[in-house]
Scaffold this motif. Structure first.
Motif, PDB file in Angstrom:
ATOM      1  N   CYS A   8       0.838  -1.197   0.000  1.00  0.00           N
ATOM      2  CA  CYS A   8       0.000   0.000   0.000  1.00  0.00           C
ATOM      3  C   CYS A   8       0.873   1.247   0.000  1.00  0.00           C
ATOM      4  CB  CYS A   8      -0.898   0.032   1.234  1.00  0.00           C
ATOM      5  SG  CYS A   8      -2.169  -1.215   1.208  1.00  0.00           S
ATOM      6  N   THR A   9       0.431   2.231  -0.768  1.00  0.00           N
ATOM      7  CA  THR A   9       1.133   3.512  -0.787  1.00  0.00           C
ATOM      8  C   THR A   9       0.115   4.623  -0.572  1.00  0.00           C
ATOM      9  OG1 THR A   9       0.878   3.684  -3.177  1.00  0.00           O
ATOM     10  CG2 THR A   9       2.937   2.723  -2.371  1.00  0.00           C
ATOM     11  N   LYS A  10       0.580   5.712  -0.036  1.00  0.00           N
ATOM     12  CA  LYS A  10      -0.281   6.862   0.161  1.00  0.00           C
ATOM     13  C   LYS A  10      -0.543   7.495  -1.211  1.00  0.00           C
ATOM     14  CE  LYS A  10      -0.525  11.070   2.902  1.00  0.00           C
ATOM     15  NZ  LYS A  10       0.169  11.927   3.846  1.00  0.00           N
ATOM     16  N   PRO A  11      -1.793   7.826  -1.528  1.00  0.00           N
ATOM     17  CA  PRO A  11      -2.074   8.393  -2.847  1.00  0.00           C
ATOM     18  C   PRO A  11      -1.475   9.793  -2.976  1.00  0.00           C
ATOM     19  CG  PRO A  11      -4.049   8.425  -1.499  1.00  0.00           C
ATOM     20  CD  PRO A  11      -3.007   7.669  -0.736  1.00  0.00           C
ATOM     21  N   SER A  12      -1.053  10.109  -4.195  1.00  0.00           N
ATOM     22  CA  SER A  12      -0.541  11.460  -4.449  1.00  0.00           C
ATOM     23  C   SER A  12      -1.713  12.445  -4.401  1.00  0.00           C
ATOM     24  CB  SER A  12       0.137  11.511  -5.817  1.00  0.00           C
ATOM     25  OG  SER A  12      -0.818  11.304  -6.836  1.00  0.00           O
ATOM     26  N   ARG A  13      -1.384  13.708  -4.370  1.00  0.00           N
ATOM     27  CA  ARG A  13      -2.435  14.727  -4.305  1.00  0.00           C
ATOM     28  C   ARG A  13      -3.335  14.655  -5.531  1.00  0.00           C
ATOM     29  NH1 ARG A  13      -3.447  18.797  -1.119  1.00  0.00           N
ATOM     30  NH2 ARG A  13      -4.519  20.646  -1.862  1.00  0.00           N
ATOM     31  N   LYS A  14      -2.735  14.460  -6.694  1.00  0.00           N
ATOM     32  CA  LYS A  14      -3.492  14.376  -7.944  1.00  0.00           C
ATOM     33  C   LYS A  14      -4.449  13.176  -7.912  1.00  0.00           C
ATOM     34  CE  LYS A  14      -2.868  13.718 -12.894  1.00  0.00           C
ATOM     35  NZ  LYS A  14      -1.921  13.408 -13.961  1.00  0.00           N
ATOM     36  N   GLU A  15      -3.962  12.047  -7.448  1.00  0.00           N
ATOM     37  CA  GLU A  15      -4.782  10.847  -7.370  1.00  0.00           C
ATOM     38  C   GLU A  15      -5.921  11.029  -6.360  1.00  0.00           C
ATOM     39  OE1 GLU A  15      -3.955   6.052  -7.036  1.00  0.00           O
ATOM     40  OE2 GLU A  15      -2.574   7.445  -6.067  1.00  0.00           O
ATOM     41  N   PHE A  16      -5.617  11.651  -5.227  1.00  0.00           N
ATOM     42  CA  PHE A  16      -6.638  11.897  -4.207  1.00  0.00           C
ATOM     43  C   PHE A  16      -7.741  12.810  -4.738  1.00  0.00           C
ATOM     44  CE2 PHE A  16      -8.299  14.416  -0.669  1.00  0.00           C
ATOM     45  CZ  PHE A  16      -8.815  13.406   0.113  1.00  0.00           C
ATOM     46  N   VAL A  17      -7.360  13.871  -5.454  1.00  0.00           N
ATOM     47  CA  VAL A  17      -8.344  14.799  -6.004  1.00  0.00           C
ATOM     48  C   VAL A  17      -9.207  14.087  -7.044  1.00  0.00           C
ATOM     49  CG1 VAL A  17      -8.593  16.877  -7.423  1.00  0.00           C
ATOM     50  CG2 VAL A  17      -7.008  16.875  -5.501  1.00  0.00           C
ATOM     51  N   GLN A  18      -8.586  13.238  -7.855  1.00  0.00           N
ATOM     52  CA  GLN A  18      -9.327  12.506  -8.874  1.00  0.00           C
ATOM     53  C   GLN A  18     -10.352  11.563  -8.235  1.00  0.00           C
ATOM     54  OE1 GLN A  18      -6.812  10.080 -11.307  1.00  0.00           O
ATOM     55  NE2 GLN A  18      -8.379   9.750 -12.864  1.00  0.00           N
ATOM     56  N   ILE A  19      -9.953  10.856  -7.215  1.00  0.00           N
ATOM     57  CA  ILE A  19     -10.872   9.944  -6.522  1.00  0.00           C
ATOM     58  C   ILE A  19     -11.986  10.736  -5.850  1.00  0.00           C
ATOM     59  CG2 ILE A  19     -11.050   8.341  -4.585  1.00  0.00           C
ATOM     60  CD1 ILE A  19      -8.221   7.383  -5.328  1.00  0.00           C
ATOM     61  N   SER A  20     -11.639  11.866  -5.231  1.00  0.00           N
ATOM     62  CA  SER A  20     -12.643  12.698  -4.564  1.00  0.00           C
ATOM     63  C   SER A  20     -13.677  13.227  -5.556  1.00  0.00           C
ATOM     64  CB  SER A  20     -11.982  13.863  -3.845  1.00  0.00           C
ATOM     65  OG  SER A  20     -11.113  13.386  -2.853  1.00  0.00           O
ATOM     66  N   LYS A  21     -13.226  13.642  -6.741  1.00  0.00           N
ATOM     67  CA  LYS A  21     -14.151  14.121  -7.760  1.00  0.00           C
ATOM     68  C   LYS A  21     -15.084  13.000  -8.214  1.00  0.00           C
ATOM     69  CE  LYS A  21     -11.315  17.779  -9.770  1.00  0.00           C
ATOM     70  NZ  LYS A  21     -10.545  18.201 -10.953  1.00  0.00           N
ATOM     71  N   ALA A  22     -14.539  11.813  -8.411  1.00  0.00           N
ATOM     72  CA  ALA A  22     -15.351  10.681  -8.852  1.00  0.00           C
ATOM     73  C   ALA A  22     -16.414  10.350  -7.804  1.00  0.00           C
ATOM     74  CB  ALA A  22     -14.472   9.467  -9.124  1.00  0.00           C
ATOM     75  N   VAL A  23     -16.040  10.373  -6.534  1.00  0.00           N
ATOM     76  CA  VAL A  23     -16.996  10.084  -5.461  1.00  0.00           C
ATOM     77  C   VAL A  23     -18.067  11.173  -5.401  1.00  0.00           C
ATOM     78  CG1 VAL A  23     -17.239   9.898  -2.960  1.00  0.00           C
ATOM     79  CG2 VAL A  23     -15.395   8.693  -4.112  1.00  0.00           C
ATOM     80  N   ALA A  24     -17.666  12.423  -5.537  1.00  0.00           N
ATOM     81  CA  ALA A  24     -18.633  13.531  -5.497  1.00  0.00           C
ATOM     82  C   ALA A  24     -19.617  13.432  -6.661  1.00  0.00           C
ATOM     83  CB  ALA A  24     -17.891  14.865  -5.528  1.00  0.00           C
ATOM     84  N   ILE A  25     -19.124  13.108  -7.836  1.00  0.00           N
ATOM     85  CA  ILE A  25     -20.002  12.957  -8.998  1.00  0.00           C
ATOM     86  C   ILE A  25     -20.969  11.797  -8.761  1.00  0.00           C
ATOM     87  CG2 ILE A  25     -20.053  12.283 -11.442  1.00  0.00           C
ATOM     88  CD1 ILE A  25     -17.447  13.927 -11.768  1.00  0.00           C
ATOM     89  N   GLY A  26     -20.471  10.707  -8.198  1.00  0.00           N
ATOM     90  CA  GLY A  26     -21.331   9.561  -7.892  1.00  0.00           C
ATOM     91  C   GLY A  26     -22.429   9.924  -6.907  1.00  0.00           C
ATOM     92  N   PHE A  27     -22.073  10.666  -5.857  1.00  0.00           N
ATOM     93  CA  PHE A  27     -23.074  11.111  -4.883  1.00  0.00           C
ATOM     94  C   PHE A  27     -24.121  11.996  -5.554  1.00  0.00           C
ATOM     95  CE2 PHE A  27     -20.338   9.805  -1.379  1.00  0.00           C
ATOM     96  CZ  PHE A  27     -21.272   9.456  -0.420  1.00  0.00           C
ATOM     97  N   ALA A  28     -23.674  12.921  -6.411  1.00  0.00           N
ATOM     98  CA  ALA A  28     -24.601  13.830  -7.083  1.00  0.00           C
ATOM     99  C   ALA A  28     -25.544  13.062  -8.006  1.00  0.00           C
ATOM    100  CB  ALA A  28     -23.830  14.883  -7.872  1.00  0.00           C
ATOM    101  N   VAL A  29     -25.006  12.115  -8.761  1.00  0.00           N
ATOM    102  CA  VAL A  29     -25.838  11.332  -9.681  1.00  0.00           C
ATOM    103  C   VAL A  29     -26.876  10.531  -8.898  1.00  0.00           C
ATOM    104  CG1 VAL A  29     -25.799   9.383 -11.289  1.00  0.00           C
ATOM    105  CG2 VAL A  29     -24.148  11.234 -11.548  1.00  0.00           C
ATOM    106  N   MET A  30     -26.445   9.880  -7.842  1.00  0.00           N
ATOM    107  CA  MET A  30     -27.393   9.090  -7.041  1.00  0.00           C
ATOM    108  C   MET A  30     -28.436   9.995  -6.389  1.00  0.00           C
ATOM    109  SD  MET A  30     -26.681   6.029  -7.581  1.00  0.00           S
ATOM    110  CE  MET A  30     -27.651   5.190  -6.363  1.00  0.00           C
ATOM    111  N   GLY A  31     -28.044  11.185  -5.975  1.00  0.00           N
ATOM    112  CA  GLY A  31     -28.985  12.134  -5.392  1.00  0.00           C
ATOM    113  C   GLY A  31     -30.034  12.584  -6.394  1.00  0.00           C
TER     114      GLY A  31
END
Length: 70
Positions: A26-49
């Motif tokens: 396991c490695t700590k995600p880079s800032r770019k990777e973290f932002v990308q995952i956060s955006k994907a999760v936010a979009i998923g929440f919005a779509v489900m909402g």
């Protein structure tokens, strides 16, 4: 009896070994990777909402027609 005892001791050791291998990979995600995952999760929440909102929006008039405004 010795085989059961050996198996009883071997299973936790194997689990600990697998856990240590997992943690070393396991490695700590880079800032770019973290932002990308956060955006994907936010979009998923919005779509489900929005899906839930539209389902509720459609369900209310249908329910009123079926129940008859009771």
């Amino acid at each position: 009896m010795s085989e059961k005892l050996k198996e009883f001791v071997e299973i936790p050791q194997e689990f600990i070994h697998d856990g240590q291998q997992f943690l070393t990979r396991c490695t700590k995600p880079s800032r770019k990777e973290f932002v990308q995952i956060s955006k994907a999760v936010a979009i998923g929440f919005a779509v489900m909402g929005f899906i839930g909102y539209f389902v509720k929006l459609i369900h209310i008039p249908i329910n009123n027609i079926l129940v008859g405004g009771a």
